[in-house]
Write a protein that holds these residues in place. Structure first.
Motif, PDB file in Angstrom:
ATOM      1  N   ILE A 275       0.834  -1.207   0.000  1.00 23.57           N
ATOM      2  CA  ILE A 275       0.000   0.000   0.000  1.00 23.57           C
ATOM      3  C   ILE A 275       0.867   1.255   0.000  1.00 23.57           C
ATOM      4  O   ILE A 275       0.582   2.214  -0.725  1.00 23.57           O
ATOM      5  CB  ILE A 275      -0.937   0.009   1.218  1.00 23.57           C
ATOM      6  CG1 ILE A 275      -1.917  -1.179   1.153  1.00 23.57           C
ATOM      7  CG2 ILE A 275      -1.711   1.336   1.290  1.00 23.57           C
ATOM      8  CD1 ILE A 275      -2.893  -1.115   0.008  1.00 23.57           C
ATOM      9  N   TYR A 281       2.032   6.519  -1.233  1.00 22.91           N
ATOM     10  CA  TYR A 281       1.025   5.503  -1.571  1.00 22.91           C
ATOM     11  C   TYR A 281       1.302   4.915  -2.957  1.00 22.91           C
ATOM     12  O   TYR A 281       1.623   5.635  -3.901  1.00 22.91           O
ATOM     13  CB  TYR A 281      -0.374   6.109  -1.529  1.00 22.91           C
ATOM     14  CG  TYR A 281      -0.908   6.235  -0.118  1.00 22.91           C
ATOM     15  CD1 TYR A 281      -1.604   5.181   0.467  1.00 22.91           C
ATOM     16  CD2 TYR A 281      -0.687   7.379   0.626  1.00 22.91           C
ATOM     17  CE1 TYR A 281      -2.070   5.271   1.769  1.00 22.91           C
ATOM     18  CE2 TYR A 281      -1.148   7.498   1.932  1.00 22.91           C
ATOM     19  CZ  TYR A 281      -1.841   6.425   2.499  1.00 22.91           C
ATOM     20  OH  TYR A 281      -2.304   6.524   3.787  1.00 22.91           O
ATOM     21  N   ALA A 285      -5.507  -0.640  -2.703  1.00 18.12           N
ATOM     22  CA  ALA A 285      -5.772  -1.920  -2.041  1.00 18.12           C
ATOM     23  C   ALA A 285      -4.886  -2.979  -2.679  1.00 18.12           C
ATOM     24  O   ALA A 285      -4.307  -2.769  -3.752  1.00 18.12           O
ATOM     25  CB  ALA A 285      -7.247  -2.299  -2.181  1.00 18.12           C
ATOM     26  N   GLN A 290      -8.594  -2.912  -7.366  1.00 22.39           N
ATOM     27  CA  GLN A 290      -8.633  -1.904  -6.296  1.00 22.39           C
ATOM     28  C   GLN A 290     -10.064  -1.438  -6.072  1.00 22.39           C
ATOM     29  O   GLN A 290     -10.530  -1.328  -4.938  1.00 22.39           O
ATOM     30  CB  GLN A 290      -7.773  -0.697  -6.682  1.00 22.39           C
ATOM     31  CG  GLN A 290      -6.293  -0.989  -6.882  1.00 22.39           C
ATOM     32  CD  GLN A 290      -5.575   0.235  -7.423  1.00 22.39           C
ATOM     33  OE1 GLN A 290      -5.124   1.086  -6.658  1.00 22.39           O
ATOM     34  NE2 GLN A 290      -5.474   0.331  -8.751  1.00 22.39           N
ATOM     35  N   GLU A 508      -5.554   8.205   5.291  1.00 24.05           N
ATOM     36  CA  GLU A 508      -5.496   6.761   5.503  1.00 24.05           C
ATOM     37  C   GLU A 508      -6.830   6.229   6.021  1.00 24.05           C
ATOM     38  O   GLU A 508      -7.280   5.159   5.597  1.00 24.05           O
ATOM     39  CB  GLU A 508      -4.366   6.407   6.466  1.00 24.05           C
ATOM     40  CG  GLU A 508      -4.271   4.926   6.822  1.00 24.05           C
ATOM     41  CD  GLU A 508      -4.091   4.017   5.602  1.00 24.05           C
ATOM     42  OE1 GLU A 508      -4.350   2.803   5.740  1.00 24.05           O
ATOM     43  OE2 GLU A 508      -3.716   4.489   4.506  1.00 24.05           O
ATOM     44  N   ARG A 509      -7.472   6.971   6.917  1.00 21.57           N
ATOM     45  CA  ARG A 509      -8.787   6.520   7.380  1.00 21.57           C
ATOM     46  C   ARG A 509      -9.801   6.563   6.232  1.00 21.57           C
ATOM     47  O   ARG A 509     -10.620   5.656   6.073  1.00 21.57           O
ATOM     48  CB  ARG A 509      -9.274   7.385   8.536  1.00 21.57           C
ATOM     49  CG  ARG A 509     -10.552   6.838   9.196  1.00 21.57           C
ATOM     50  CD  ARG A 509     -11.142   7.805  10.200  1.00 21.57           C
ATOM     51  NE  ARG A 509     -10.155   8.215  11.201  1.00 21.57           N
ATOM     52  CZ  ARG A 509     -10.379   9.168  12.088  1.00 21.57           C
ATOM     53  NH1 ARG A 509     -11.536   9.826  12.085  1.00 21.57           N
ATOM     54  NH2 ARG A 509      -9.441   9.502  12.960  1.00 21.57           N
ATOM     55  N   ARG A 511      -9.156   6.185   3.051  1.00 21.29           N
ATOM     56  CA  ARG A 511      -8.858   5.066   2.150  1.00 21.29           C
ATOM     57  C   ARG A 511      -9.414   3.758   2.701  1.00 21.29           C
ATOM     58  O   ARG A 511     -10.043   2.978   1.975  1.00 21.29           O
ATOM     59  CB  ARG A 511      -7.337   4.946   1.949  1.00 21.29           C
ATOM     60  CG  ARG A 511      -6.940   3.835   0.974  1.00 21.29           C
ATOM     61  CD  ARG A 511      -5.464   3.470   1.094  1.00 21.29           C
ATOM     62  NE  ARG A 511      -5.169   2.817   2.367  1.00 21.29           N
ATOM     63  CZ  ARG A 511      -5.382   1.522   2.602  1.00 21.29           C
ATOM     64  NH1 ARG A 511      -5.899   0.738   1.657  1.00 21.29           N
ATOM     65  NH2 ARG A 511      -5.092   0.990   3.772  1.00 21.29           N
ATOM     66  N   GLN A 512      -9.190   3.515   3.988  1.00 21.22           N
ATOM     67  CA  GLN A 512      -9.662   2.270   4.587  1.00 21.22           C
ATOM     68  C   GLN A 512     -11.186   2.169   4.524  1.00 21.22           C
ATOM     69  O   GLN A 512     -11.734   1.093   4.250  1.00 21.22           O
ATOM     70  CB  GLN A 512      -9.176   2.174   6.030  1.00 21.22           C
ATOM     71  CG  GLN A 512      -7.687   1.982   6.168  1.00 21.22           C
ATOM     72  CD  GLN A 512      -7.239   1.962   7.622  1.00 21.22           C
ATOM     73  OE1 GLN A 512      -8.055   1.940   8.546  1.00 21.22           O
ATOM     74  NE2 GLN A 512      -5.927   1.979   7.839  1.00 21.22           N
ATOM     75  N   GLN A 513     -11.856   3.291   4.769  1.00 22.06           N
ATOM     76  CA  GLN A 513     -13.322   3.270   4.696  1.00 22.06           C
ATOM     77  C   GLN A 513     -13.806   3.025   3.273  1.00 22.06           C
ATOM     78  O   GLN A 513     -14.763   2.280   3.049  1.00 22.06           O
ATOM     79  CB  GLN A 513     -13.876   4.595   5.227  1.00 22.06           C
ATOM     80  CG  GLN A 513     -13.690   4.794   6.723  1.00 22.06           C
ATOM     81  CD  GLN A 513     -14.098   6.181   7.181  1.00 22.06           C
ATOM     82  OE1 GLN A 513     -14.239   7.113   6.371  1.00 22.06           O
ATOM     83  NE2 GLN A 513     -14.269   6.352   8.489  1.00 22.06           N
ATOM     84  N   SER A 516     -13.357  -0.572   2.247  1.00 25.22           N
ATOM     85  CA  SER A 516     -13.815  -1.470   3.303  1.00 25.22           C
ATOM     86  C   SER A 516     -14.552  -2.676   2.738  1.00 25.22           C
ATOM     87  O   SER A 516     -15.514  -2.545   1.983  1.00 25.22           O
ATOM     88  CB  SER A 516     -14.740  -0.718   4.267  1.00 25.22           C
ATOM     89  OG  SER A 516     -15.440  -1.616   5.099  1.00 25.22           O
ATOM     90  N   GLN A 517     -14.083  -3.869   3.128  1.00 21.93           N
ATOM     91  CA  GLN A 517     -14.761  -5.097   2.708  1.00 21.93           C
ATOM     92  C   GLN A 517     -16.150  -5.193   3.318  1.00 21.93           C
ATOM     93  O   GLN A 517     -17.084  -5.698   2.691  1.00 21.93           O
ATOM     94  CB  GLN A 517     -13.918  -6.313   3.103  1.00 21.93           C
ATOM     95  CG  GLN A 517     -12.585  -6.407   2.394  1.00 21.93           C
ATOM     96  CD  GLN A 517     -11.847  -7.677   2.723  1.00 21.93           C
ATOM     97  OE1 GLN A 517     -12.446  -8.673   3.133  1.00 21.93           O
ATOM     98  NE2 GLN A 517     -10.533  -7.665   2.540  1.00 21.93           N
TER      99      GLN A 517
END
Length: 529
Positions: A275, A281, A285, A290, A508-509, A511-513, A516-517
């Motif tokens: 990542i 970056y 993903a 992605q 980063e938060r 991106r994760q959201q 999110s799987q």
């Protein structure tokens, strides 16, 4: 009465006249010498993040010009032309490359990736493109084309539902109708590559360091003698990694389910990319895809998305709104890459796909369809070419003439609904090209290269690009249109600044959201209800 005839008769002239289309057209910005322009996206064109009509695709040097939705092909062409006029007034002495296959390219690392500002959504767009560069290389991403968006008017679906005796809900019927269109399109889309493929040659810089089966024509130019669309062949808009995905288009549920693993499971080669590296970056993903848009399909089910919304979630919650056709080459002989006659043929072809019976697909058939498409991309003008039609070995021209014959009643119905003979003329032109391949754009490209440019692809495309700029520069642009685009550019820059000011979470938060799987799984569950 056939399913096609029954459904066609169920549609009123008003409904047929209300078919909607829109265009997204990609073009590289190039210098006057035919090399890729390495300048930033012109400020006069506004924000690539928020402008509704002028943005960028993969590269900072790759414009994407977007029309609104039109019920008239000529009006769609007029708006596309106006956008070109605005662009030419804003790019100095640069040109819009007229061909799908790129111009002379610099070293891989020098091809600039699109930049969209400092907001989370803007950074995500750039990181996604950075991921594409690591996965597939930047050269492949510089290929350009025309995406054709098509939909039936809302009034069509109740008429078809009644005709079909469909007992389910309206949204389910519309979804089923569009997925039936998609299955039939995949079975017959080789015909579009034959008729409108216009990329039989390429600059040698595109394949530098890569194995290929192209033949040298002159130094710097490679080609295939019978090729129609190198863009849609193995060296073009394809992915060997994704070829293992056997995506089913039997329903929204099967489509979403087919993509689920590719969007959620880590893929070891992409895990190796990582990542981040030294704080920079490298991708969004580590899954095979992605995001949904990374899937290189020739046609996609689409729904207008809301800010920050995943495409699959939009489809699951609100259903299919339109389809996006992604295999059309730019026609280098046309000032904006397409004409109204081509749009009319596409409308007939897509209407044929949605009105005809559409059996379910299967992995074995999907593999055959891919082979047919590749064969026509590489050898479409070979008079000996044969294709697989549901297990039957047929001569390509014979199959093409049969399909065009089935379009005749659709052409008559559309001309009766709209007036004139534009659809019948488009069908007649297609029939003439099937009978005489020298009329095809791919044949005309090779002929023009040989007769006027010493068989050089770059010299041919550069001359055509210069001619198109001159043509568009001579056209009158109404002052009110020019003023409207100036206001749009200013408003888009202001909107980008507002988005950047409103961000309140670290990237980063965000991106994760976004990847999110859990959120994606919820969307897939909605699609299965």
């Amino acid at each position: 009465m056939s399913v096609l005839d029954s459904r066609l008769r169920a549609l009123t002239p008003e409904v047929l006249a209300g078919i909607r289309r829109g265009i997204e057209k990609e073009s590289l910005r190039v210098r006057p010498d035919g090399r890729l322009a390495l300048t930033p996206h012109p400020a006069a064109l506004g924000s690539a993040l928020t402008h509704a009509h002028i943005t960028t695709d993969f590269s900072e040097s790759q414009l994407e010009l977007i029309t609104g939705v039109h019920t008239d092909a000529a009006a769609c062409l007029e708006e596309l032309t106006q956008i070109h006029q605005v662009v030419y007034r804003s790019i100095g002495d640069e040109l819009l490359w007229c061909s799908s296959m790129p111009c002379g390219l610099p070293a891989e690392h020098e091809i600039p990736i699109g930049q969209y500002g400092s907001s989370n959504v803007g950074r995500a767009k750039t990181v996604y493109r950075t991921g594409l560069s690591h996965r597939y290389g930047r050269r492949m991403q510089t290929i350009s084309g025309i995406h054709y968006n098509f939909s039936l008017p809302d009034a069509a679906w109740p008429l078809l539902k009644r005709n079909d005796g469909h007992r389910g809900g309206a949204k389910d019927h519309r979804n089923d109708g569009y997925f039936g269109l998609i299955r039939n399109f995949r079975r017959r889309s080789w015909l579009l590559l034959y008729l409108y493929g216009a990329s039989p040659a390429v600059c040698e810089s595109f394949v530098a360091g890569r194995p290929h089966r192209l033949q040298p024509l002159v130094p710097g130019t490679l080609f295939l003698p019978y090729g129609t669309s190198l863009r849609m062949g193995p060296l073009g808009y394809q992915s060997d990694v994704q070829s293992a995905l056997s995506v089913s288009y039997n329903s929204l549920e099967s489509y979403a389910g087919s993509l689920h693993g590719a969007l959620t499971r880590p893929y070891p080669p992409y895990e190796a990319i990582g990542i981040r590296d030294a704080g920079e970056y490298r991708q969004l993903a580590t899954s095979l895809l992605q995001i949904e848009n990374e899937f290189y399909g020739t046609i996609r089910p689409k729904r207008t998305i809301r800010p920050g919304e995943r495409p699959l979630r939009a489809l699951a919650e609100r259903g299919v709104e339109y389809v996006e056709i992604r295999l059309m080459d730019l026609d280098p002989f046309l000032p904006v890459g397409i004409v109204a006659g081509t749009m009319r043929f596409l409308d007939m072809f897509l209407l044929h796909c949605v009105l005809s019976d559409s059996p379910p697909d299967a992995p074995e058939e999907i593999a055959v369809l891919n082979q047919n498409l590749r064969a026509v991309a590489e050898r479409g003008r070979d008079p000996e070419l044969r294709l697989d039609r549901a297990g039957e070995d047929v001569q390509m021209g014979e199959w093409a003439r049969a399909l065009l014959g089935e379009l005749a009643p659709i052409a008559e119905a559309l001309d009766a609904a709209r007036g004139g003979s534009g659809h019948r003329a488009a069908l007649a032109a297609a029939d003439a090209a099937v009978r005489d391949p020298s009329l095809l754009p791919s044949a005309q490209v090779l002929r023009a290269m040989a007769e006027h440019h010493g068989n050089s692809y770059v010299k041919f495309a550069l001359a055509q690009s210069l001619a198109h700029r001159h043509h568009c520069g001579r056209l009158v642009l109404a002052p009110e249109v020019e003023a409207r685009f100036a206001r749009l550019a200013e408003a888009s820059l202001a909107e980008q600044r507002a988005i950047e000011s409103a961000d309140d979470v670290p990237f980063e938060r965000y991106r994760q959201q976004y990847v999110s799987q859990e959120l994606l799984s919820r969307a897939l569950q909605r699609a299965q209800r």
